[in-house]
Design a protein around this motif. Sequence first.
Motif, PDB file in Angstrom:
ATOM      1  N   MET A  19     -25.458  55.704  76.264  1.00 15.16           N
ATOM      2  CA  MET A  19     -24.126  55.525  76.045  1.00 15.16           C
ATOM      3  C   MET A  19     -23.229  56.572  75.988  1.00 15.16           C
ATOM      4  N   ALA A  20     -23.684  57.596  75.556  1.00  9.16           N
ATOM      5  CA  ALA A  20     -22.697  58.662  75.206  1.00  9.16           C
ATOM      6  C   ALA A  20     -22.255  59.398  76.433  1.00  9.16           C
ATOM      7  N   GLN A  21     -23.464  59.580  77.420  1.00 12.33           N
ATOM      8  CA  GLN A  21     -23.522  60.077  78.633  1.00 12.33           C
ATOM      9  C   GLN A  21     -22.412  59.131  79.583  1.00 12.33           C
ATOM     10  N   LEU A  22     -22.544  58.056  79.589  1.00 13.30           N
ATOM     11  CA  LEU A  22     -21.810  57.053  80.033  1.00 13.30           C
ATOM     12  C   LEU A  22     -20.271  57.363  79.891  1.00 13.30           C
ATOM     13  N   CYS A  29     -19.560  57.851  83.702  1.00  8.70           N
ATOM     14  CA  CYS A  29     -19.356  56.903  84.623  1.00  8.70           C
ATOM     15  C   CYS A  29     -17.829  56.399  84.462  1.00  8.70           C
ATOM     16  N   PRO A  30     -17.081  56.600  85.430  1.00  6.67           N
ATOM     17  CA  PRO A  30     -15.549  56.452  85.745  1.00  6.67           C
ATOM     18  C   PRO A  30     -15.296  54.983  84.933  1.00  6.67           C
ATOM     19  N   TRP A  31     -15.939  53.982  85.150  1.00 12.38           N
ATOM     20  CA  TRP A  31     -15.686  52.766  84.661  1.00 12.38           C
ATOM     21  C   TRP A  31     -15.695  52.598  83.399  1.00 12.38           C
ATOM     22  N   ASP A  32     -17.022  53.171  82.609  1.00 12.21           N
ATOM     23  CA  ASP A  32     -17.337  53.188  81.330  1.00 12.21           C
ATOM     24  C   ASP A  32     -16.270  53.932  80.668  1.00 12.21           C
ATOM     25  N   VAL A  33     -15.822  55.189  81.082  1.00 10.12           N
ATOM     26  CA  VAL A  33     -14.887  55.872  80.520  1.00 10.12           C
ATOM     27  C   VAL A  33     -13.665  55.620  80.239  1.00 10.12           C
ATOM     28  N   GLU A  34     -13.117  54.388  81.092  1.00  9.31           N
ATOM     29  CA  GLU A  34     -11.719  54.083  80.812  1.00  9.31           C
ATOM     30  C   GLU A  34     -11.800  52.650  80.025  1.00  9.31           C
ATOM     31  N   GLN A  35     -12.833  52.304  79.477  1.00  8.98           N
ATOM     32  CA  GLN A  35     -12.918  51.181  78.620  1.00  8.98           C
ATOM     33  C   GLN A  35     -12.313  51.320  77.291  1.00  8.98           C
ATOM     34  N   SER A  36     -11.823  50.277  76.663  1.00 10.39           N
ATOM     35  CA  SER A  36     -11.667  50.195  75.339  1.00 10.39           C
ATOM     36  C   SER A  36     -12.187  49.111  74.447  1.00 10.39           C
ATOM     37  N   LYS A  64     -34.984  38.103  76.559  1.00 11.74           N
ATOM     38  CA  LYS A  64     -35.343  39.561  76.421  1.00 11.74           C
ATOM     39  C   LYS A  64     -34.233  40.361  77.070  1.00 11.74           C
ATOM     40  N   ASP A  65     -33.840  40.261  78.434  1.00 13.06           N
ATOM     41  CA  ASP A  65     -32.710  40.947  79.091  1.00 13.06           C
ATOM     42  C   ASP A  65     -31.502  40.513  78.474  1.00 13.06           C
ATOM     43  N   GLU A  66     -31.233  39.339  78.152  1.00 13.00           N
ATOM     44  CA  GLU A  66     -29.699  39.315  77.643  1.00 13.00           C
ATOM     45  C   GLU A  66     -29.737  39.846  76.320  1.00 13.00           C
ATOM     46  N   LEU A  67     -30.656  39.628  75.454  1.00 12.00           N
ATOM     47  CA  LEU A  67     -30.676  40.391  74.071  1.00 12.00           C
ATOM     48  C   LEU A  67     -30.372  41.861  74.477  1.00 12.00           C
ATOM     49  N   GLY A  68     -30.921  42.487  75.272  1.00 10.58           N
ATOM     50  CA  GLY A  68     -30.572  43.835  75.519  1.00 10.58           C
ATOM     51  C   GLY A  68     -28.980  44.003  76.025  1.00 10.58           C
ATOM     52  N   ASP A  69     -28.722  43.249  76.746  1.00 11.41           N
ATOM     53  CA  ASP A  69     -27.059  43.353  77.225  1.00 11.41           C
ATOM     54  C   ASP A  69     -26.399  43.203  75.891  1.00 11.41           C
ATOM     55  N   LEU A  70     -26.556  42.462  75.157  1.00  9.09           N
ATOM     56  CA  LEU A  70     -25.832  42.135  73.748  1.00  9.09           C
ATOM     57  C   LEU A  70     -25.943  43.409  72.929  1.00  9.09           C
ATOM     58  N   LEU A  71     -27.048  43.797  72.928  1.00  3.27           N
ATOM     59  CA  LEU A  71     -27.429  44.960  72.187  1.00  3.27           C
ATOM     60  C   LEU A  71     -26.501  46.225  72.609  1.00  3.27           C
ATOM     61  N   PHE A  72     -26.470  46.284  74.104  1.00  2.00           N
ATOM     62  CA  PHE A  72     -25.739  47.228  74.700  1.00  2.00           C
ATOM     63  C   PHE A  72     -24.218  47.254  74.249  1.00  2.00           C
ATOM     64  N   GLN A  73     -23.791  45.979  74.181  1.00  2.00           N
ATOM     65  CA  GLN A  73     -22.314  45.753  73.866  1.00  2.00           C
ATOM     66  C   GLN A  73     -22.003  46.270  72.319  1.00  2.00           C
ATOM     67  N   VAL A  74     -22.985  46.320  71.552  1.00  3.07           N
ATOM     68  CA  VAL A  74     -22.885  46.741  70.000  1.00  3.07           C
ATOM     69  C   VAL A  74     -22.774  48.315  70.095  1.00  3.07           C
ATOM     70  N   LEU A  80     -17.281  53.797  71.064  1.00  3.41           N
ATOM     71  CA  LEU A  80     -15.905  53.804  70.938  1.00  3.41           C
ATOM     72  C   LEU A  80     -15.428  54.349  69.663  1.00  3.41           C
ATOM     73  N   ALA A  81     -15.963  53.593  68.645  1.00  2.00           N
ATOM     74  CA  ALA A  81     -15.561  54.003  67.262  1.00  2.00           C
ATOM     75  C   ALA A  81     -15.781  55.334  66.835  1.00  2.00           C
ATOM     76  N   LYS A  82     -17.047  55.866  67.375  1.00  2.97           N
ATOM     77  CA  LYS A  82     -17.525  57.206  67.108  1.00  2.97           C
ATOM     78  C   LYS A  82     -16.393  58.204  67.563  1.00  2.97           C
ATOM     79  N   GLU A  83     -16.227  58.034  68.971  1.00  2.00           N
ATOM     80  CA  GLU A  83     -15.231  58.909  69.376  1.00  2.00           C
ATOM     81  C   GLU A  83     -13.844  58.846  68.545  1.00  2.00           C
ATOM     82  N   GLN A  84     -13.460  57.774  67.938  1.00  2.00           N
ATOM     83  CA  GLN A  84     -12.165  57.761  67.280  1.00  2.00           C
ATOM     84  C   GLN A  84     -12.394  58.245  65.707  1.00  2.00           C
TER      85      GLN A  84
END
Length: 269
Positions: A19-22, A29-36, A64-74, A80-84
């Motif tokens: 996540m930090a690399q993204l 990743c340009p898309w990930d970088v511009e998110q808030s 299993k896949d969807e829980l992974g996607d949800l974990l990624f959201q967390v 984002l909070a760490k960066e702030q």
Amino acid sequence: MADKNINVNDNLNKLLTIMAQLRDVDNGCPWDVEQSFETIAPYTIEEAYEVADAIQQKNLPALKDELGDLLFQVVFHAQLAKEQQSFEFSDIVDAICDKLTRRHPHVFNNEITSKDDLAKKWEIQKRAENKNETRSSVLSGVSSNQPAINQAYKLQKKAASVGFDWDEVGAVVDKLDEEIDELKDEMVLANNRKRIEEELGDVFFSCINLARHLDINPEWSLRLANERFTKRFSYIEQSVEQAGKGVEECSASTLMMLWEESKRSGSSD
């Protein structure tokens, strides 16, 4: 299931590193970088619904896949909070561990608590923890920024925690009948759309209250109803197609006949 000897901490650290690399300004990743927080929030909601859908479909590989996607959201929100310099993932874990321990004294402090008392103490504890409210309302903490079904369900649960509730389910059914009669009265008048809208809302609210008293999740119940409707309507479309027609070419009576046939055939199973 075989033990894969996976270290959970290593996996979480790997995910946090990805996540930090993204989010890396120079090499990410340009898309990930511009998110808030604001732009990611809709995806978080969407992923939660996809988890629910996988459960409804009884599709464990998809779950299993969807829980992974949800974990990624967390993890995304944590980054984002760490960066702030507000908080980070470990703070989220610490907070939920503390909360669960605090709100379950019957488990962690060996307190003997009945199911009814447990629900009341749960709400009291949550209100006591709400330090951001200038006035401690029983209904504090129920956000309006959520599906209306869920909001109504939570409002009713909080009110019930202080005794504002029907004693038995029969009274809830009577109240639903009363609200339906009031809606019918307004429909007969047919000259006040606002009043009809209000009475219809009361019917919905009473239906959710009935679901709560029956210990049925109204959102889940409606999802199942949607699924049954979809299967039955698909049966209609297939039946019409076999006759070389389209549904738009059929009369309402024909469609309703096929609808009843779909119910008898068990297409809603």
